[in-house]
Design a protein around this motif. Structure first.
Motif, PDB file in Angstrom:
ATOM      1  N   ASP A  49       0.812  -1.210   0.000  1.00 31.60           N
ATOM      2  CA  ASP A  49       0.000   0.000   0.000  1.00 31.60           C
ATOM      3  C   ASP A  49       0.850   1.267   0.000  1.00 31.60           C
ATOM      4  O   ASP A  49       0.407   2.311  -0.478  1.00 31.60           O
ATOM      5  CB  ASP A  49      -0.959  -0.004   1.198  1.00 31.60           C
TER       6      ASP A  49
ATOM      7  N   VAL B 292       1.440   1.898  -3.523  1.00 30.20           N
ATOM      8  CA  VAL B 292       0.206   2.403  -4.129  1.00 30.20           C
ATOM      9  C   VAL B 292       0.062   3.899  -3.854  1.00 30.20           C
ATOM     10  O   VAL B 292      -0.311   4.682  -4.738  1.00 30.20           O
ATOM     11  CB  VAL B 292      -1.013   1.626  -3.600  1.00 30.20           C
TER      12      VAL B 292
ATOM     13  N   HIS C 245      -0.141   6.700  -6.649  1.00 29.64           N
ATOM     14  CA  HIS C 245      -1.296   7.603  -6.716  1.00 29.64           C
ATOM     15  C   HIS C 245      -0.827   9.056  -6.824  1.00 29.64           C
ATOM     16  O   HIS C 245      -1.404   9.844  -7.589  1.00 29.64           O
ATOM     17  CB  HIS C 245      -2.165   7.416  -5.474  1.00 29.64           C
TER      18      HIS C 245
ATOM     19  N   LEU D 166     -10.700   7.291  -6.155  1.00 22.54           N
ATOM     20  CA  LEU D 166      -9.256   7.088  -6.190  1.00 22.54           C
ATOM     21  C   LEU D 166      -8.634   7.741  -4.961  1.00 22.54           C
ATOM     22  O   LEU D 166      -8.942   8.885  -4.629  1.00 22.54           O
ATOM     23  CB  LEU D 166      -8.658   7.695  -7.465  1.00 22.54           C
TER      24      LEU D 166
ATOM     25  N   LEU E 144      -5.112   1.192  -1.567  1.00 25.15           N
ATOM     26  CA  LEU E 144      -5.882   0.198  -2.325  1.00 25.15           C
ATOM     27  C   LEU E 144      -7.102  -0.266  -1.542  1.00 25.15           C
ATOM     28  O   LEU E 144      -8.053  -0.801  -2.126  1.00 25.15           O
ATOM     29  CB  LEU E 144      -4.992  -0.976  -2.724  1.00 25.15           C
TER      30      LEU E 144
ATOM     31  N   SER F 263     -10.065   2.290  -2.567  1.00 31.72           N
ATOM     32  CA  SER F 263     -10.397   2.531  -3.967  1.00 31.72           C
ATOM     33  C   SER F 263     -10.602   1.210  -4.696  1.00 31.72           C
ATOM     34  O   SER F 263      -9.656   0.417  -4.809  1.00 31.72           O
ATOM     35  CB  SER F 263      -9.261   3.311  -4.647  1.00 31.72           C
TER      36      SER F 263
ATOM     37  N   TYR G  51      -8.039   0.832  -7.579  1.00 34.86           N
ATOM     38  CA  TYR G  51      -6.681   0.547  -7.135  1.00 34.86           C
ATOM     39  C   TYR G  51      -6.585  -0.835  -6.496  1.00 34.86           C
ATOM     40  O   TYR G  51      -5.539  -1.490  -6.583  1.00 34.86           O
ATOM     41  CB  TYR G  51      -6.215   1.619  -6.158  1.00 34.86           C
TER      42      TYR G  51
ATOM     43  N   GLY H 248      -6.150  -3.000  -9.549  1.00 34.92           N
ATOM     44  CA  GLY H 248      -4.859  -2.823 -10.187  1.00 34.92           C
ATOM     45  C   GLY H 248      -3.709  -3.358  -9.359  1.00 34.92           C
ATOM     46  O   GLY H 248      -2.809  -4.029  -9.875  1.00 34.92           O
ATOM     47  N   ALA H 249      -3.723  -3.089  -8.062  1.00 38.38           N
ATOM     48  CA  ALA H 249      -2.644  -3.547  -7.187  1.00 38.38           C
ATOM     49  C   ALA H 249      -2.653  -5.059  -7.039  1.00 38.38           C
ATOM     50  O   ALA H 249      -1.596  -5.702  -7.036  1.00 38.38           O
ATOM     51  CB  ALA H 249      -2.769  -2.877  -5.816  1.00 38.38           C
TER      52      ALA H 249
ATOM     53  N   ALA I 164      -7.215   1.248 -12.881  1.00 41.61           N
ATOM     54  CA  ALA I 164      -6.502   0.051 -12.417  1.00 41.61           C
ATOM     55  C   ALA I 164      -5.302  -0.234 -13.303  1.00 41.61           C
ATOM     56  O   ALA I 164      -4.210  -0.582 -12.827  1.00 41.61           O
ATOM     57  CB  ALA I 164      -7.450  -1.149 -12.405  1.00 41.61           C
TER      58      ALA I 164
ATOM     59  N   LEU J 240      -2.525   2.297 -12.618  1.00 42.04           N
ATOM     60  CA  LEU J 240      -1.832   1.971 -11.371  1.00 42.04           C
ATOM     61  C   LEU J 240      -0.897   0.777 -11.555  1.00 42.04           C
ATOM     62  O   LEU J 240       0.263   0.807 -11.105  1.00 42.04           O
ATOM     63  CB  LEU J 240      -2.839   1.667 -10.262  1.00 42.04           C
ATOM     64  N   TYR J 241      -1.369  -0.290 -12.207  1.00 40.83           N
ATOM     65  CA  TYR J 241      -0.528  -1.456 -12.488  1.00 40.83           C
ATOM     66  C   TYR J 241       0.740  -1.009 -13.205  1.00 40.83           C
ATOM     67  O   TYR J 241       1.851  -1.418 -12.859  1.00 40.83           O
ATOM     68  CB  TYR J 241      -1.330  -2.447 -13.336  1.00 40.83           C
TER      69      TYR J 241
END
Length: 430
Positions: free
Chosen positions: A24, A27, A31, A222, A226, A229, A232, A235-236, A381, A384-385
């Motif tokens: 996180d 993340v 972000h 967002l 994670l 959201s 996220y 994506g994470a 997503a 973020l990935y």
């Protein structure tokens, strides 16, 4: 959009709650980078601003002169067609003008479609940012010729969606065609919530404002965690699973109206994240149909897969009639919707029991607002990935290589990529 990642915690491969909490911090940093890119409207990141920057009134005004045609043909390829197709297929109503997509140059398919249409009551939407896309321009020339041959003034039935300069822009200016701008800084595969994706939906009378409002709702979710959201979280989690060996992501919607969404997702995921020897291969499935085919592989094959299960929480339903057939009486009094829901939950549990990681993604309904949430959520997503994987999310160098090779083969210039075709190794078995 709702995302349940509980079934990745104990999968093989899997990612623990502790690992997610450690990730996180990454993340949060990603972000911040995304928000900085959005604030400056940087290339690619500008796509995440579309809920605010897309002008629904402009789109409606551009297509208003065409009234209520019998059919709309979009001539485009890849991101110039898939977003629009996802929207029109998901929102399709019997009263809508039929929507068709010339997104390939298969001569039999192109000829069959052109010959089947009443061209005097068909609107043509030509979509290419550059105005030089070989497949798009070739198909448009074929359609234009067919209109001329049928005595139809193609200039009365055509509009373009393109960049501020280029062949299509010049064509629009020469013939006074309605023209929509492809937004700056938005790659094609991220353009569903723009002029590129929404023009045909506007002709069909769908609610563009609700579509953008759904996307805006998801944008508001967002955050730097994670766990706060849905986009996220997805994506994470997909990134973490790919790092642990889940290199295939099977996208499996349980609604036929979302079948094209799986096509759109495949381009988004593959073209954005397949860089530098990393990425996650998207596979397309449809529930419950592919429970009887692909699920065998997902549950009992190599442990290299994540399955993403998508469904609406509400839908229209139809009762299953009573039957005297032995062994099927339990179906009577139930409904197709209840059966499909049971199939969804059974597949989810089956995968979990076999240790196969799977993620549940839900929207309230397959309507404009729900689609706005789903499309925006998957785009965020993906971005973020890309940040977590440190790839160039918004470029597509491998695609450009193939375009140059094809153009060289057709005599469109001297490209060294075309020379590689002659160097092909052959081993023909007859």
């Amino acid at each position: 959009m709702y995302v349940d990642i509980g079934n990745v915690l104990d999968g093989t491969p899997g990612v623990s709650r502790d690992a997610l909490e450690r990730m996180d911090e990454s993340v949060a940093a990603a972000h911040e980078r995304i928000e900085s890119g959005r604030a400056d409207a940087e290339h690619g990141y500008a796509a995440l601003n579309l809920p605010e920057t897309a002008d629904a009134d402009e789109i409606r005004a551009a297509v208003e002169p065409f009234g209520d045609p019998e059919a709309v043909v979009t001539v485009g390829i890849g991101g110039s067609a898939l977003g629009a197709a996802t929207l029109t297929e998901a929102l399709a109503d019997e009263s809508d003008p039929d929507a068709y997509y010339l997104d390939n140059v298969d001569p039999e398919r192109v000829s069959a479609l052109v010959e089947s249409l009443s061209l005097s009551d068909t609107v043509v939407n030509v979509v290419s940012r550059s105005g030089t896309t070989a497949e798009t321009l070739s198909n448009f020339l074929v359609v234009r010729e067919a209109m001329d041959d049928a005595g139809v003034d193609w200039t009365d039935r055509t509009f373009v969606t393109t960049g501020r300069e280029g062949n299509l822009r010049s064509l629009a200016e020469k013939h006074d065609l309605p023209a929509l701008d492809v937004p700056d800084g938005v790659p094609g595969r991220f353009s569903a919530l723009s002029t590129v994706g929404m023009a045909v939906a506007a002709i069909q009378g769908h609610d563009l404002d609700a579509l953008l409002a759904g996307a805006a709702d998801e944008a508001d979710r967002l955050s730097g965690s994670l766990f706060e959201s849905p986009a996220y979280a997805y994506g994470a989690t997909t990134y973490a699973l790919a790092q642990r060996g889940a290199l295939t992501n099977a996208m499996m919607p349980y609604a036929e109206s979302l079948e094209y969404f799986a096509e759109w997702f495949a381009q988004l995921w593959a073209e954005s994240l397949g860089k530098d020897g990393v990425g996650q291969t998207p596979a397309r499935a449809l529930g419950a149909t592919d429970q009887h085919s692909q699920l065998q592989l997902y549950r009992a094959g190599p442990r290299d897969k994540l399955v993403t299960l998508v469904r609406p929480r509400e839908r229209e339903d139809r009762a299953i009639p009573e039957t005297e057939l032995e062994g099927l009486s339990y179906l009577g009094g139930s409904s197709l919707g209840e059966l499909l829901s049971a199939e969804f939950e059974a597949t989810e549990a089956s995968l979990a029991a076999a240790g196969v990681p799977n993620v549940r993604v839900e929207i309230d309904r397959v309507d404009e607002r729900g689609l706005g949430e789903l499309l925006y959520g998957m785009e965020a997503a993906c971005v973020l990935y890309g940040e977590l994987a440190d790839v160039s999310t918004f470029t597509q160098p491998a695609v450009e290589w193939g375009k140059r090779a094809a153009r060289g083969l057709l005599g469109g210039g001297d490209f060294e990529e075309a020379d590689a075709v002659a160097e092909k190794t052959t081993l023909v078995v007859e």
